[in-house]
Scaffold this motif. Structure first.
Motif, PDB file in Angstrom:
ATOM      1  N   GLY A 189      36.111  42.693  37.737  1.00  0.00           N
ATOM      2  CA  GLY A 189      35.769  42.503  39.259  1.00  0.00           C
ATOM      3  C   GLY A 189      37.034  42.953  39.961  1.00  0.00           C
ATOM      4  O   GLY A 189      38.132  43.074  39.626  1.00  0.00           O
ATOM      5  N   PRO A 190      36.611  43.219  41.212  1.00  0.00           N
ATOM      6  CA  PRO A 190      37.793  43.602  42.263  1.00  0.00           C
ATOM      7  C   PRO A 190      38.769  42.435  42.599  1.00  0.00           C
ATOM      8  O   PRO A 190      39.722  42.545  43.081  1.00  0.00           O
ATOM      9  N   ASP A 191      38.287  41.449  42.041  1.00  0.00           N
ATOM     10  CA  ASP A 191      39.248  39.936  42.272  1.00  0.00           C
ATOM     11  C   ASP A 191      40.384  39.691  41.016  1.00  0.00           C
ATOM     12  O   ASP A 191      40.779  38.622  40.884  1.00  0.00           O
ATOM     13  N   GLY A 192      40.257  40.602  40.184  1.00  0.00           N
ATOM     14  CA  GLY A 192      40.920  40.398  38.788  1.00  0.00           C
ATOM     15  C   GLY A 192      40.364  39.524  37.735  1.00  0.00           C
ATOM     16  O   GLY A 192      40.992  39.334  36.655  1.00  0.00           O
ATOM     17  N   ALA A 193      39.086  39.240  37.924  1.00  0.00           N
ATOM     18  CA  ALA A 193      38.367  38.344  36.946  1.00  0.00           C
ATOM     19  C   ALA A 193      37.362  39.073  36.305  1.00  0.00           C
ATOM     20  O   ALA A 193      37.078  40.151  36.800  1.00  0.00           O
ATOM     21  N   TRP A 195      33.611  39.761  35.135  1.00  0.00           N
ATOM     22  CA  TRP A 195      32.319  39.142  35.553  1.00  0.00           C
ATOM     23  C   TRP A 195      31.167  39.500  34.576  1.00  0.00           C
ATOM     24  O   TRP A 195      31.271  40.806  34.047  1.00  0.00           O
ATOM     25  N   ARG A 206      31.579  34.206  36.117  1.00  0.00           N
ATOM     26  CA  ARG A 206      32.923  34.815  36.247  1.00  0.00           C
ATOM     27  C   ARG A 206      33.899  34.120  35.286  1.00  0.00           C
ATOM     28  O   ARG A 206      33.966  32.798  35.154  1.00  0.00           O
ATOM     29  N   THR A 208      38.011  34.021  34.406  1.00  0.00           N
ATOM     30  CA  THR A 208      39.513  34.325  34.782  1.00  0.00           C
ATOM     31  C   THR A 208      40.161  34.695  33.473  1.00  0.00           C
ATOM     32  O   THR A 208      39.682  34.317  32.123  1.00  0.00           O
ATOM     33  N   GLY A 234      32.898  46.193  47.710  1.00  0.00           N
ATOM     34  CA  GLY A 234      33.683  45.136  47.230  1.00  0.00           C
ATOM     35  C   GLY A 234      32.788  43.879  46.368  1.00  0.00           C
ATOM     36  O   GLY A 234      33.309  43.037  45.851  1.00  0.00           O
ATOM     37  N   THR A 250      28.985  38.691  45.589  1.00  0.00           N
ATOM     38  CA  THR A 250      30.126  39.023  46.350  1.00  0.00           C
ATOM     39  C   THR A 250      31.226  37.935  45.385  1.00  0.00           C
ATOM     40  O   THR A 250      30.772  37.153  44.575  1.00  0.00           O
ATOM     41  N   ALA A 251      32.651  38.178  45.564  1.00  0.00           N
ATOM     42  CA  ALA A 251      33.543  37.457  44.873  1.00  0.00           C
ATOM     43  C   ALA A 251      33.241  35.857  45.363  1.00  0.00           C
ATOM     44  O   ALA A 251      33.622  34.832  44.610  1.00  0.00           O
ATOM     45  N   ASP A 252      32.900  35.438  46.418  1.00  0.00           N
ATOM     46  CA  ASP A 252      32.478  34.180  46.795  1.00  0.00           C
ATOM     47  C   ASP A 252      30.941  33.487  46.459  1.00  0.00           C
ATOM     48  O   ASP A 252      30.716  32.394  46.382  1.00  0.00           O
TER      49      ASP A 252
END
Length: 296
Positions: A189-193, A195, A206, A208, A234, A250-252
Motif C-alpha cells: 500500500g501507499p502507507d508502507g504496509a 494490504w 492490513r 505492517t 491513494g 483508504t488507508a484510514d
C-alpha cells in the motif's frame, strides 16, 4: 464529490483472470480457460497470443527485463512473454506444484508461489529456479508481492497466515486473528504496509512489516474479495468475486463498493492501467474500466 463509472470491454478467449500494465503501455492479461495471453491498448482492439491448451495461465506481472512473466497453474510452469509476443516457458523442479502468484523481487528475480507444493520459488531472468519450502504443510501459498523491507510477502490461504520470505529464503509466518479467513490477494500500500483480502471472512486486512494486523470488514461479508491493488487516488482497490463488485479502501479504512454492470461477471484480478483508470478482469469474458467522475 465524485461517482464511479464502469465500462466493460469484451475480449476474445476464455476466462480473463489477471491483468497488469506492461512496459509498452498496454494492458496484458491471462485467459485461464483458453490458454492465451491477451494484450489491449485502451481504445484499440484486443490481441491474443496462444499458449499450450490447458496450461491455465493465472497471474501476470512485469519482469525486470522488459518482458511479462506469468504462472501456468495447470502446466506447472513459469512463462515469459516479450512485448512482441515471443513466449518462453520454464518447467518447475517439483512436479504438480501449481504455481499461482508471481511478482518481481528486489534482487532482480521473479518470485512465485507453489500452491500444491508448499514452496516459494525464485526464477532469474535467465531461467534458473530455486525453491524454498515453507515451515507448514497444506498452507496453499497464493498471491505474492514485494514489500518495502527488501523481502517478499505472500498469503497462506489454508494456513490462515501472511508469510514473509527474505531473499536468502528465511521465512517468517504471521498468523491472522480471524480463523479460516483464507487470504488470497496481497499488495504493497501507499502507507508502507501490506494490504490483503480475506476471501472467506469478507474483510480487507492490513499488516505492517513488524507484523501488526488490522482488519476492516466489508459491507457484504459474503462478497468473497479476491485481488487488491493500489489506485492512482491513494486508495487500495479490490474485487469481490462473489458480490460482483469492485471496491476501494483508504488507508484510514473507509470502504466504498460499486456493483459491476453485468450480473455474475466474476471479477478476479485488478490493476492500474496505462490510462490512469483501474482495470479488472471479468472471468465471464471482459475487462472492466473503472474511473471516478465528478457528480453534476
Amino acid at each position: 464529490m465524485t461517482a464511479v463509472s464502469i465500462e466493460e470491454h469484451p475480449v476474445a478467449g476464455g476466462g480473463p483472470y489477471a491483468v497488469t500494465t506492461g512496459p509498452d503501455g498496454a494492458l496484458w492479461y491471462t485467459l485461464v480457460h483458453s490458454g492465451r495471453i491477451g494484450r489491449l491498448v485502451p481504445g484499440d482492439e484486443p490481441a491474443g497470443h496462444p499458449l499450450a491448451p490447458g496450461c491455465g495461465p493465472t497471474i501476470i506481472t512485469n519482469g525486470p527485463d522488459g518482458a511479462l512473466w506469468f504462472t501456468e497453474y495447470q502446466a506447472h510452469r513459469i512463462g515469459r512473454i516479450t512485448v512482441d509476443g515471443e513466449v518462453t516457458e520454464f518447467s518447475l523442479p517439483t512436479p504438480d506444484s501449481g504455481p499461482f502468484g508471481i511478482a518481481a523481487g528486489p534482487d532482480g528475480a521473479l518470485w512465485f508461489t507453489e500452491t500444491a507444493a508448499d514452496r516459494i520459488g525464485r526464477i532469474t531472468t535467465g531461467g534458473e529456479i530455486t525453491e524454498f519450502p515453507l515451515p507448514a504443510g497444506g498452507a496453499f501459498p497464493s498471491a505474492i508481492t514485494a514489500g518495502p523491507d527488501g523481502a517478499m510477502w505472500f498469503t497462506m490461504n489454508q494456513a490462515n497466515a501472511i508469510g514473509r520470505i527474505d531473499t536468502d529464503g528465511t521465512v517468517i509466518v504471521h498468523p491472522l486473528p480471524t480463523a479460516a479467513a483464507a487470504p488470497v490477494g496481497i499488495t504493497l500500500g501507499p502507507d508502507g504496509a501490506l494490504w490483503y483480502v480475506a476471501i472467506a471472512a469478507g474483510h480487507i486486512g492490513r499488516i505492517t512489516t513488524e507484523g501488526g494486523i488490522r482488519e476492516f470488514p466489508l459491507p457484504d461479508r459474503a462478497g468473497r474479495p479476491h485481488a487488491i491493488t493500489p489506485g492512482a487516488d491513494g486508495a487500495l482497490w479490490f474485487t469481490e468475486w462473489g458480490g460482483n463488485r469492485v471496491g476501494s479502501i483508504t488507508a484510514d479504512g473507509v470502504i466504498e463498493v460499486h456493483d459491476l454492470p453485468t450480473p455474475g461477471s466474476e471479477p478476479h484480478g485488478i490493476a492500474l492501467g496505462p490510462d490512469g483508470a483501474l482495470w479488472t478482469a471479468l472471468e465471464t469474458g471482459a475487462l472492466a474500466r473503472i474511473t471516478r467522475r465528478p457528480l453534476p
